[in-house]
Design an enzyme around this catalytic site. Structure first.
Site, short mmCIF file in Angstrom:
data_model
loop_
_atom_site.label_atom_id
_atom_site.label_comp_id
_atom_site.label_asym_id
_atom_site.label_seq_id
_atom_site.Cartn_x
_atom_site.Cartn_y
_atom_site.Cartn_z
N CYS A 1 -24.75 -5.89 -54.45
CA CYS A 1 -25.51 -5.38 -55.87
C CYS A 1 -25.40 -3.85 -55.94
O CYS A 1 -25.21 -3.44 -57.10
CB CYS A 1 -27.03 -5.58 -55.06
SG CYS A 1 -27.42 -7.32 -54.93
N CYS B 1 -28.48 -5.21 -50.44
CA CYS B 1 -27.38 -5.91 -50.97
C CYS B 1 -26.25 -5.14 -51.22
O CYS B 1 -26.31 -4.40 -52.34
CB CYS B 1 -27.80 -6.82 -52.08
SG CYS B 1 -26.46 -7.76 -52.93
#
Length: 103
Positions: free
Chosen positions: A34, A31
């Site tokens: 993230c 991600c």
């Protein structure tokens, strides 16, 4: 203090039974958003000793992810007394993350 890794097996002890607020970063290694907020959470963890900071990999820990209905990552949640009290979803700027998580 660094952001610690937690798993399904130690989530209850590390987060739900904590004696102070815990910020939980629900993330995954693939991600990109993230990865953008991880340094911000590390910085918060360095600046605040009244709050614990942990992260949990949603791919490796599906039970906790399902228990809290995490459908988008990054999701960062503030737990107090074993309950989510505040939550932020997405790669938000530091000021907005701080405001939404009560930091």
């Amino acid at each position: 203090m660094a952001v610690k890794d937690v798993t399904d097996s130690d989530f209850k002890e590390a987060v739900l039974n904590a004696d102070k607020p815990v910020i939980v970063d629900f993330w995954a290694p693939w991600c990109q958003p993230c990865k953008r907020i991880a340094p911000v959470l590390e910085q918060f963890s360095e600046d605040r000793d009244d709050v614990e900071f942990v992260k949990i990999n949603v791919d490796d820990n599906p039970t906790t992810t399902l228990n809290y209905s995490i459908t988008s990552i990054p999701t960062v949640a503030r737990f107090e007394g074993g309950e989510i009290t505040q939550q932020a979803v997405g790669a938000l700027p530091k000021a907005q993350l701080s405001q939404q998580l009560g930091l």
